[in-house]
Every structure is written in structure tokens, then in C-alpha cells.
Design a protein around this motif. Sequence first.
Motif, mmCIF file in Angstrom:
data_model
loop_
_atom_site.group_PDB
_atom_site.id
_atom_site.type_symbol
_atom_site.label_atom_id
_atom_site.label_comp_id
_atom_site.label_asym_id
_atom_site.label_seq_id
_atom_site.Cartn_x
_atom_site.Cartn_y
_atom_site.Cartn_z
ATOM 1 N N PRO A 71 0.831 -1.204 0.000
ATOM 2 C CA PRO A 71 0.000 0.000 0.000
ATOM 3 C C PRO A 71 0.868 1.258 0.000
ATOM 4 C CG PRO A 71 -0.820 -1.574 1.621
ATOM 5 C CD PRO A 71 0.521 -2.077 1.152
ATOM 6 N N ALA A 72 0.477 2.236 -0.812
ATOM 7 C CA ALA A 72 1.196 3.513 -0.880
ATOM 8 C C ALA A 72 0.302 4.629 -0.337
ATOM 9 C CB ALA A 72 1.591 3.816 -2.324
ATOM 10 N N PRO A 73 0.843 5.484 0.511
ATOM 11 C CA PRO A 73 2.243 5.681 0.877
ATOM 12 C C PRO A 73 2.820 4.507 1.683
ATOM 13 C CG PRO A 73 0.932 7.646 1.377
ATOM 14 C CD PRO A 73 -0.021 6.546 1.095
ATOM 15 N N TYR A 74 4.104 4.241 1.443
ATOM 16 C CA TYR A 74 4.775 3.119 2.082
ATOM 17 C C TYR A 74 6.120 3.572 2.635
ATOM 18 C CZ TYR A 74 6.338 3.326 -2.799
ATOM 19 O OH TYR A 74 6.761 3.771 -4.032
ATOM 20 N N TRP A 75 6.626 2.779 3.574
ATOM 21 C CA TRP A 75 8.003 3.011 4.029
ATOM 22 C C TRP A 75 8.910 2.767 2.837
ATOM 23 C CZ3 TRP A 75 11.684 -0.961 6.256
ATOM 24 C CH2 TRP A 75 12.857 -0.349 6.735
ATOM 25 N N LEU A 76 9.790 3.709 2.561
ATOM 26 C CA LEU A 76 10.512 3.718 1.293
ATOM 27 C C LEU A 76 11.430 2.525 1.064
ATOM 28 C CD1 LEU A 76 13.525 4.740 2.275
ATOM 29 C CD2 LEU A 76 12.429 6.969 2.254
ATOM 30 N N SER A 77 11.758 1.774 2.120
ATOM 31 C CA SER A 77 12.656 0.626 1.931
ATOM 32 C C SER A 77 11.944 -0.622 1.428
ATOM 33 C CB SER A 77 13.383 0.295 3.244
ATOM 34 O OG SER A 77 14.336 1.289 3.560
ATOM 35 N N TYR A 78 10.628 -0.706 1.606
ATOM 36 C CA TYR A 78 9.924 -1.916 1.174
ATOM 37 C C TYR A 78 10.154 -2.235 -0.306
ATOM 38 C CZ TYR A 78 7.063 -1.614 5.498
ATOM 39 O OH TYR A 78 6.618 -1.542 6.790
ATOM 40 N N PRO A 79 9.856 -1.319 -1.234
ATOM 41 C CA PRO A 79 10.044 -1.667 -2.649
ATOM 42 C C PRO A 79 11.494 -1.919 -3.015
ATOM 43 C CG PRO A 79 9.417 0.647 -2.417
ATOM 44 C CD PRO A 79 9.244 0.019 -1.091
ATOM 45 N N GLU A 80 12.431 -1.236 -2.358
ATOM 46 C CA GLU A 80 13.841 -1.451 -2.669
ATOM 47 C C GLU A 80 14.284 -2.850 -2.230
ATOM 48 O OE1 GLU A 80 15.318 0.964 -4.528
ATOM 49 O OE2 GLU A 80 13.272 1.754 -4.376
ATOM 50 N N THR A 135 1.443 -13.028 -7.383
ATOM 51 C CA THR A 135 1.504 -12.373 -6.066
ATOM 52 C C THR A 135 1.999 -13.361 -5.018
ATOM 53 O OG1 THR A 135 -0.394 -10.997 -6.678
ATOM 54 C CG2 THR A 135 0.235 -11.058 -4.351
ATOM 55 N N LYS A 136 3.006 -12.971 -4.261
ATOM 56 C CA LYS A 136 3.569 -13.848 -3.239
ATOM 57 C C LYS A 136 3.406 -13.277 -1.836
ATOM 58 C CE LYS A 136 5.971 -17.586 -2.124
ATOM 59 N NZ LYS A 136 7.364 -17.767 -2.596
ATOM 60 N N LEU A 137 3.323 -11.927 -1.725
ATOM 61 C CA LEU A 137 3.368 -11.317 -0.403
ATOM 62 C C LEU A 137 2.586 -10.011 -0.395
ATOM 63 C CD1 LEU A 137 4.742 -11.304 2.478
ATOM 64 C CD2 LEU A 137 6.617 -10.023 1.424
ATOM 65 N N PHE A 138 1.925 -9.758 0.734
ATOM 66 C CA PHE A 138 1.256 -8.490 1.000
ATOM 67 C C PHE A 138 1.881 -7.902 2.255
ATOM 68 C CE2 PHE A 138 -2.330 -6.482 3.477
ATOM 69 C CZ PHE A 138 -2.377 -5.295 2.752
ATOM 70 N N ILE A 139 2.322 -6.637 2.180
ATOM 71 C CA ILE A 139 2.951 -5.980 3.327
ATOM 72 C C ILE A 139 1.995 -4.947 3.906
ATOM 73 C CG2 ILE A 139 4.849 -4.526 4.101
ATOM 74 C CD1 ILE A 139 6.604 -5.723 1.951
ATOM 75 N N ILE A 140 1.796 -5.018 5.213
ATOM 76 C CA ILE A 140 0.975 -4.029 5.902
ATOM 77 C C ILE A 140 1.786 -3.458 7.062
ATOM 78 C CG2 ILE A 140 -0.143 -5.803 7.350
ATOM 79 C CD1 ILE A 140 -2.681 -4.006 7.263
ATOM 80 N N ASN A 141 1.694 -2.146 7.252
ATOM 81 C CA ASN A 141 2.454 -1.445 8.294
ATOM 82 C C ASN A 141 1.473 -0.579 9.082
ATOM 83 O OD1 ASN A 141 4.772 1.338 8.250
ATOM 84 N ND2 ASN A 141 4.483 -0.166 9.837
ATOM 85 N N SER A 142 1.156 -1.001 10.306
ATOM 86 C CA SER A 142 0.173 -0.282 11.115
ATOM 87 C C SER A 142 0.598 -0.312 12.576
ATOM 88 C CB SER A 142 -1.208 -0.931 10.948
ATOM 89 O OG SER A 142 -2.180 -0.325 11.773
#
Length: 392
Positions: free
Chosen positions: A123-132, A167-174
Motif C-alpha cells: 500500500p502507498a504511501p509506504y516506508w521507502l525501503s519496502y520496494p527497494e 503475487t507472493k506477499l502483501f505488506i501491511i504497516n500499522s
Amino acid sequence: MMLATRVRDLNESATLKLNALVNQMRAQGKAVLNMTAGEPDFPPSAVVKQAVIDAVNKNLSKYTPTPGIPELRELVAAKTNKQQPSIKTPWKADDVVVANGGKQAICDAILCLIDRGDEVIIPAPYWLSYPEMVKAAEGTPVAIDAPISQGFKVTPSQLEKSINQRTKLFIINSPSNPTGAMYSKDEMVALGEVLKRYPHVWVLSDEIYDRIEFTPGSFCSFIEACPELRDRSITVNGLSKSGAMTGWRIGWSLTPPELTKGLVALQGHLTSGICSLSQAAAVASLKEHENAFETHRLQYLHRRNLALEVLRKSAKIKVLEPAGAFYLFVDVAGALGPNQDANGFAERLLQEANVAVVSGVDFGAPTCVRLAFATDDQTIKDACTRLVQFCG
């Protein structure tokens, strides 16, 4: 020199780069108000500092087990089980891998799960390191736009539309870095209902800001909301934020046995065991009562409200009241010049007003800037005032 593709394609961390620039400007005598650093300005507790001194005096200077010392792994499992009481099979110490901060825990999990061509939904906005991190694993990051009008939170229908066979992974940051948004339990349950229909998709829940919640009891661990997904889940946490131990690099993950085995094997070659002194500090921190953090939580709440009071004076910017973490993600679209994005805005703000904020471009939000209110009241008030004046 020809670097490997996985390195050539990576972007430098914008937050670390900007923080270094601020330090350089300050060394030149410029009075820069710094709202970039995502780290507490509080010191670790006296109990934690004493634990390190005791560890030094006990000569705890040898290599530690790759997944962490047993006592720390036991405490991590106990903490997580307390936050996830609905799971049928509680976590054990053997499910825990202690890492060099939550960042390594996340990166190791991605490296263990993602192959070339695999897609990771972020999900965007995201912590910038996730996509890298995903790109470093030769995977493909797939961003879902969750604008301020949605409270910076992705919807179940958006999630479902983004899932396919790759799709292999879903990242959630809460609570979220950079937005401070926090999913309710009901919102997580709704996302979980989608994921149940796709058994090939794992979920990684980054819960590093769990203790920084502005309504007591509002934080919900993802696997507490969706206990049926336990066996394809990764729960990541650590003490950088809640324990004010950013430089001591203590994070961890809890995962099913097969993935845990892979994490231990990978970490054994990358870093081996984590610093013995930091683990002694982590043990002491996790033994402290949850109330030990209450003073800090209330201070963050005060700082959040102070910043919001100033920022809301501008009609040209939009700001969402964060439910957790220590960030304000400000939409400055109404103050941008022609053909200007948040990069140009942040550069001008720094050069013309001596206020350092982080552009939202690398967070997947090109019209927003991030302000970290993990600093003193006067800096917050002055920086937000200058930002409002700069916007006109």
C-alpha cells in the motif's frame, strides 16, 4: 566498475541522505530545524542502560546464537502471544529470529520468500525501503494507491484487484511510517477475508510502532485480527522505536517453522548472531512493564497535537490526524509550483526556510512531505510555523 543489477537499480534511502545533509549544514553553522529523523529523542530507560553495563562487566562479549539468545526469544514470543491471543497455536521461542533491527528482519523475510518475477503488494504511501528490498530480491513491487481521502489506508477491493498468480506477499504497516495511519481490527479482518481466498499469498505485518498509539488499546496486531493466516504470516517488531534503541539494532520476526529455518540459514551467512550487549538490553526492556512507555506515549500525543494546531492554520495544505507512530504526512499539493513535486518543495523549504522535511516521492506520494515529531516542542512549533508561512 560494473555493479550487480540488484544494486544498480536501488535508490539511496532518502531519509538517511537528507539527515546527513542536515548534519552537514549544521556543521557549517546553519540553524536548520530538523523534522526528518524517524527516531525518538528520548534515551533508553535507566534499567536498559544498566543491563548493558552489567553485560560488559560480565564479559558477555562472545558470539551469540544466530537466531538470538534463548531468554530474548522467549520474551519476544510471550510479548507477541499477548498481542495475538486469538491464535490457536501460540508462538514459541523457536519461531523467533532476532535480527539487526526490524529492517533486517523484513529484508531477510523478503529474501527468503521472493523469487525473480514474484510480486509483492505494498500500500502507498509506504516506508521507502519496502520496494527497494523487493527489487533487491529480484521481485516486483506492486503499489496500491491509498490517498489521504481514504485515510491513507488500502481497501479490500483494491487489494483483491491487485492479486494474481504471481503475487507472493502483501505488506501491511500499522501504525504506518510515513502516514501515522492505523488500521482498525475490523479493517484488518476485511483485508484478511480477501487474503483467505488466495492461499498462495503471504502477509508481512510490520508492527514496529505498536506502542505509539494515541487512543489507548487501539493497536491491533494483524494476526490477532486474522488468526487463520498465522501459518503464512510474518510478524515483525523491535525496540528501535518503543525502546528508543535505534542505534542498538534489535528487531525480530515470528514465522512458521519452515520459514524460520530459512531465516536462520540466511542470517547465519549474512550477519550471524546479533550483538550480545544489545540483546542483554533487549531482555531488560521486554521485562519492563508496559506502563514504562506511557510517559513517552503521552509526550508524542502532546507533540502531535502541537504540530496539528499550527499546520491547520494553512488552507493550502491537507493533514490527516495520525492515530499512531510519530509522523505527520502533509499533502502540499495546493502549495506546489508548476511542474513541481515534493522533491522540489522540500529542497526549497530547506534552502529558503531552513526547515528539513522528507519528500513523499520515495514514499509513493509525490505531493506529500513527512514531518517527524520525535523532537522537542520548540522545534516542532517553529518548523511547522515556517512551513505554514512558506506555503503562503
